[in-house]
Scaffold this motif. Structure first.
Motif, PDB file in Angstrom:
ATOM      1  N   TYR A  21      16.570  74.359  51.999  1.00  0.00           N
ATOM      2  CA  TYR A  21      17.996  74.624  51.934  1.00  0.00           C
ATOM      3  C   TYR A  21      18.339  75.643  53.003  1.00  0.00           C
ATOM      4  N   ILE A  30      25.940  80.596  49.293  1.00  0.00           N
ATOM      5  CA  ILE A  30      26.192  79.155  49.223  1.00  0.00           C
ATOM      6  C   ILE A  30      25.276  78.446  50.220  1.00  0.00           C
ATOM      7  N   THR A  31      24.570  77.423  49.748  1.00  0.00           N
ATOM      8  CA  THR A  31      23.654  76.670  50.602  1.00  0.00           C
ATOM      9  C   THR A  31      24.273  75.352  51.043  1.00  0.00           C
ATOM     10  N   ARG A  33      23.128  72.575  50.334  1.00  0.00           N
ATOM     11  CA  ARG A  33      23.077  71.706  49.157  1.00  0.00           C
ATOM     12  C   ARG A  33      24.340  71.879  48.314  1.00  0.00           C
ATOM     13  N   ASP A  34      24.782  73.130  48.150  1.00  0.00           N
ATOM     14  CA  ASP A  34      26.009  73.386  47.391  1.00  0.00           C
ATOM     15  C   ASP A  34      27.212  72.704  48.051  1.00  0.00           C
ATOM     16  N   GLU A  37      26.956  68.927  47.469  1.00  0.00           N
ATOM     17  CA  GLU A  37      27.298  68.597  46.085  1.00  0.00           C
ATOM     18  C   GLU A  37      28.810  68.666  45.868  1.00  0.00           C
ATOM     19  N   ALA A  38      29.459  69.631  46.494  1.00  0.00           N
ATOM     20  CA  ALA A  38      30.918  69.738  46.358  1.00  0.00           C
ATOM     21  C   ALA A  38      31.615  68.538  46.988  1.00  0.00           C
ATOM     22  N   THR A  53      33.300  76.311  45.424  1.00  0.00           N
ATOM     23  CA  THR A  53      32.031  77.018  45.641  1.00  0.00           C
ATOM     24  C   THR A  53      32.175  78.491  45.980  1.00  0.00           C
ATOM     25  N   CYS A  55      32.690  79.325  49.065  1.00  0.00           N
ATOM     26  CA  CYS A  55      32.315  79.331  50.477  1.00  0.00           C
ATOM     27  C   CYS A  55      33.525  79.694  51.337  1.00  0.00           C
TER      28      CYS A  55
END
Length: 85
Positions: A21, A30-31, A33-34, A37-38, A53, A55
């Protein structure tokens, strides 16, 4: 001049699988991956991503990278299949 710091981590599971990640937003942890997913959950722009998130809500320097990851995710996940002629 803003400098972005990209930090990658590896997660190793008990079964020997690994996933990498990249931190996109250091301020909020926040990665990529996050972010992905969002996008899969419906985020279509930076304001929606931020709401989902966190971000890009503190210093904002991660916004451009987050948008790049969002676009890449949309291309990978929502691309239309090519039809044979």
């Amino acid at each position: 001049m803003l400098t972005s710091i990209l930090i990658c981590i590896s997660i190793h599971s008990a079964v020997g699988l690994s996933e990498s990640y990249m931190y996109v937003c250091i301020c909020n942890g926040i990665t990529d991956r996050d972010v992905r997913e969002a996008v899969h959950a419906g985020a279509s722009d930076l304001s929606q991503l931020s709401a989902m998130t966190g971000c890009s809500t503190v210093c904002g320097s991660c916004g451009d990278l987050a948008l790049e990851i969002m676009e890449e995710t949309r291309r990978e996940h929502f691309s239309l299949p090519l039809l044979a002629a």
